[in-house]
Scaffold this motif. Structure first.
Motif, PDB file in Angstrom:
ATOM      1  N   PHE A  36      44.842  16.571  23.899  1.00 26.97           N
ATOM      2  CA  PHE A  36      44.102  17.735  23.401  1.00 26.97           C
ATOM      3  C   PHE A  36      42.714  17.157  23.523  1.00 26.97           C
ATOM      4  N   LYS A  37      42.461  16.071  22.897  1.00 27.13           N
ATOM      5  CA  LYS A  37      40.939  15.337  22.794  1.00 27.13           C
ATOM      6  C   LYS A  37      40.540  14.967  24.048  1.00 27.13           C
ATOM      7  N   ARG A  38      41.271  14.506  24.921  1.00 25.32           N
ATOM      8  CA  ARG A  38      40.894  13.818  26.381  1.00 25.32           C
ATOM      9  C   ARG A  38      40.712  14.850  27.148  1.00 25.32           C
ATOM     10  N   VAL A  39      41.357  16.042  27.189  1.00 20.48           N
ATOM     11  CA  VAL A  39      41.131  16.828  28.148  1.00 20.48           C
ATOM     12  C   VAL A  39      40.005  18.192  27.885  1.00 20.48           C
ATOM     13  N   GLN A  40      39.928  18.444  26.544  1.00 23.66           N
ATOM     14  CA  GLN A  40      39.205  19.463  25.968  1.00 23.66           C
ATOM     15  C   GLN A  40      38.184  18.931  25.490  1.00 23.66           C
ATOM     16  N   MET A  41      37.927  17.682  24.969  1.00 24.49           N
ATOM     17  CA  MET A  41      36.542  17.386  24.205  1.00 24.49           C
ATOM     18  C   MET A  41      36.050  16.340  24.782  1.00 24.49           C
ATOM     19  N   GLU A  42      36.549  15.206  25.643  1.00 25.77           N
ATOM     20  CA  GLU A  42      35.798  14.079  26.145  1.00 25.77           C
ATOM     21  C   GLU A  42      34.953  14.569  27.322  1.00 25.77           C
ATOM     22  N   GLU A  43      34.076  13.798  27.548  1.00 24.85           N
ATOM     23  CA  GLU A  43      33.208  13.937  28.913  1.00 24.85           C
ATOM     24  C   GLU A  43      33.900  13.544  30.000  1.00 24.85           C
ATOM     25  N   GLY A  44      34.033  14.165  31.259  1.00 20.94           N
ATOM     26  CA  GLY A  44      34.624  13.844  32.214  1.00 20.94           C
ATOM     27  C   GLY A  44      33.807  14.021  33.425  1.00 20.94           C
ATOM     28  N   ILE A  46      33.316  16.519  35.245  1.00 20.78           N
ATOM     29  CA  ILE A  46      32.533  17.713  35.365  1.00 20.78           C
ATOM     30  C   ILE A  46      32.031  17.864  33.683  1.00 20.78           C
ATOM     31  N   PRO A  47      30.697  18.135  33.729  1.00 18.56           N
ATOM     32  CA  PRO A  47      30.192  18.359  32.280  1.00 18.56           C
ATOM     33  C   PRO A  47      31.104  19.516  31.498  1.00 18.56           C
ATOM     34  N   ASN A  48      31.103  19.146  30.071  1.00 22.78           N
ATOM     35  CA  ASN A  48      32.066  19.829  29.359  1.00 22.78           C
ATOM     36  C   ASN A  48      31.408  21.616  29.327  1.00 22.78           C
ATOM     37  N   LYS A  49      30.160  21.668  29.702  1.00 25.20           N
ATOM     38  CA  LYS A  49      29.850  22.959  29.568  1.00 25.20           C
ATOM     39  C   LYS A  49      30.388  23.796  30.882  1.00 25.20           C
ATOM     40  N   TYR A  50      30.476  23.037  31.907  1.00 19.13           N
ATOM     41  CA  TYR A  50      30.882  23.706  33.047  1.00 19.13           C
ATOM     42  C   TYR A  50      32.646  23.682  33.213  1.00 19.13           C
ATOM     43  N   ARG A  51      33.219  22.759  32.620  1.00 13.57           N
ATOM     44  CA  ARG A  51      34.601  22.845  32.558  1.00 13.57           C
ATOM     45  C   ARG A  51      34.913  23.751  31.493  1.00 13.57           C
ATOM     46  N   GLU A  52      34.320  24.209  30.447  1.00 15.17           N
ATOM     47  CA  GLU A  52      34.650  25.323  29.793  1.00 15.17           C
ATOM     48  C   GLU A  52      34.224  26.763  30.246  1.00 15.17           C
ATOM     49  N   LEU A  53      33.346  26.582  31.165  1.00 20.86           N
ATOM     50  CA  LEU A  53      32.960  27.918  32.060  1.00 20.86           C
ATOM     51  C   LEU A  53      34.317  28.215  33.134  1.00 20.86           C
ATOM     52  N   GLU A  73      34.072  30.351  23.109  1.00 21.66           N
ATOM     53  CA  GLU A  73      33.388  29.601  21.951  1.00 21.66           C
ATOM     54  C   GLU A  73      33.028  28.200  22.227  1.00 21.66           C
ATOM     55  N   VAL A  74      33.868  27.401  22.707  1.00 23.91           N
ATOM     56  CA  VAL A  74      33.661  26.123  23.013  1.00 23.91           C
ATOM     57  C   VAL A  74      32.413  26.145  24.233  1.00 23.91           C
ATOM     58  N   ALA A  75      32.516  26.961  25.200  1.00 24.52           N
ATOM     59  CA  ALA A  75      31.448  26.891  26.201  1.00 24.52           C
ATOM     60  C   ALA A  75      30.190  27.151  25.681  1.00 24.52           C
ATOM     61  N   LYS A  76      30.194  28.157  24.714  1.00 28.87           N
ATOM     62  CA  LYS A  76      28.549  28.433  23.612  1.00 28.87           C
ATOM     63  C   LYS A  76      28.454  26.903  23.153  1.00 28.87           C
ATOM     64  N   LEU A  77      29.166  26.402  22.501  1.00 31.49           N
ATOM     65  CA  LEU A  77      29.218  25.080  21.758  1.00 31.49           C
ATOM     66  C   LEU A  77      28.602  23.946  22.875  1.00 31.49           C
ATOM     67  N   ASN A  78      28.904  24.150  23.753  1.00 33.23           N
ATOM     68  CA  ASN A  78      28.306  23.159  25.020  1.00 33.23           C
ATOM     69  C   ASN A  78      27.070  23.878  25.727  1.00 33.23           C
ATOM     70  N   GLY A  79      26.449  24.801  25.113  1.00 31.33           N
ATOM     71  CA  GLY A  79      25.238  25.244  25.662  1.00 31.33           C
ATOM     72  C   GLY A  79      25.301  26.498  26.673  1.00 31.33           C
ATOM     73  N   ALA A  80      26.331  27.009  26.954  1.00 26.99           N
ATOM     74  CA  ALA A  80      26.593  28.000  27.963  1.00 26.99           C
ATOM     75  C   ALA A  80      26.015  29.385  27.540  1.00 26.99           C
ATOM     76  N   THR A  81      25.498  29.981  28.167  1.00 28.48           N
ATOM     77  CA  THR A  81      24.589  31.265  27.742  1.00 28.48           C
ATOM     78  C   THR A  81      25.594  32.478  27.890  1.00 28.48           C
ATOM     79  N   ASP A  82      25.251  33.603  27.384  1.00 30.85           N
ATOM     80  CA  ASP A  82      26.090  34.776  27.602  1.00 30.85           C
ATOM     81  C   ASP A  82      26.126  35.115  29.129  1.00 30.85           C
ATOM     82  N   ALA A  83      24.810  35.124  29.553  1.00 31.90           N
ATOM     83  CA  ALA A  83      24.716  35.409  31.100  1.00 31.90           C
ATOM     84  C   ALA A  83      25.539  34.292  31.845  1.00 31.90           C
TER      85      ALA A  83
END
Length: 131
Positions: A36-44, A46-53, A73-83
């Motif tokens: 979970f930590k590796r896949v969901q939280m660490e940088e890879g 693809i930047p986390n914002k885009y992985r969450e999108l 919620e995690v996308a928002k945490l990583n800077g994703a906007t509502d748009a």
């Protein structure tokens, strides 16, 4: 690592132990937490914002309300906007719709593939001319 030690890491990370992790058997808790930590939280790559999108889009197509809440919620945490979140969902809707239509109509796969490659080659050539 014992359950107690894994829970301690979770509490340090999240401020709580998520209930779904409490359901994981002792024999695989550490493995699941590390994955979970590796896949969901660490940088890879693809930047986390885009992985969450991507996660938002996949959860929309699979209609998983748990995943939708988590990835939104995690996308928002990583800077994703509502748009950006709306755009990811709209893209997923479009892709799923075209997939349904093309598969349902049994479009010839080889012809489809050749047309996609031909169109991309054409666009690349035009992009080169514009530069």
């Amino acid at each position: 690592m014992s359950r107690k030690e894994v829970y301690k890491e979770m509490e340090e990370t999240f401020g709580l132990v998520p209930g779904f992790f409490k359901l994981v058997p002792d024999s695989s808790l550490r493995l699941e937490w590390d994955l979970f930590k590796r896949v969901q939280m660490e940088e890879g790559p693809i930047p986390n914002k885009y992985r969450e999108l991507i996660g938002v889009a996949v959860s929309a197509v699979t209609r998983c309300r748990y995943c939708a809440v988590f990835h939104t919620e995690v996308a928002k945490l990583n800077g994703a906007t509502d748009a950006e979140i709306e755009d990811a969902v709209h893209f997923a809707k479009s892709q799923a719709g075209w997939s349904t239509y093309i598969n349902g109509m049994q479009v010839d796969y080889d012809q489809f593939r050749n047309e996609v490659v031909q169109a991309c080659d054409h666009i690349r050539r035009n992009m080169g001319e514009a530069a």
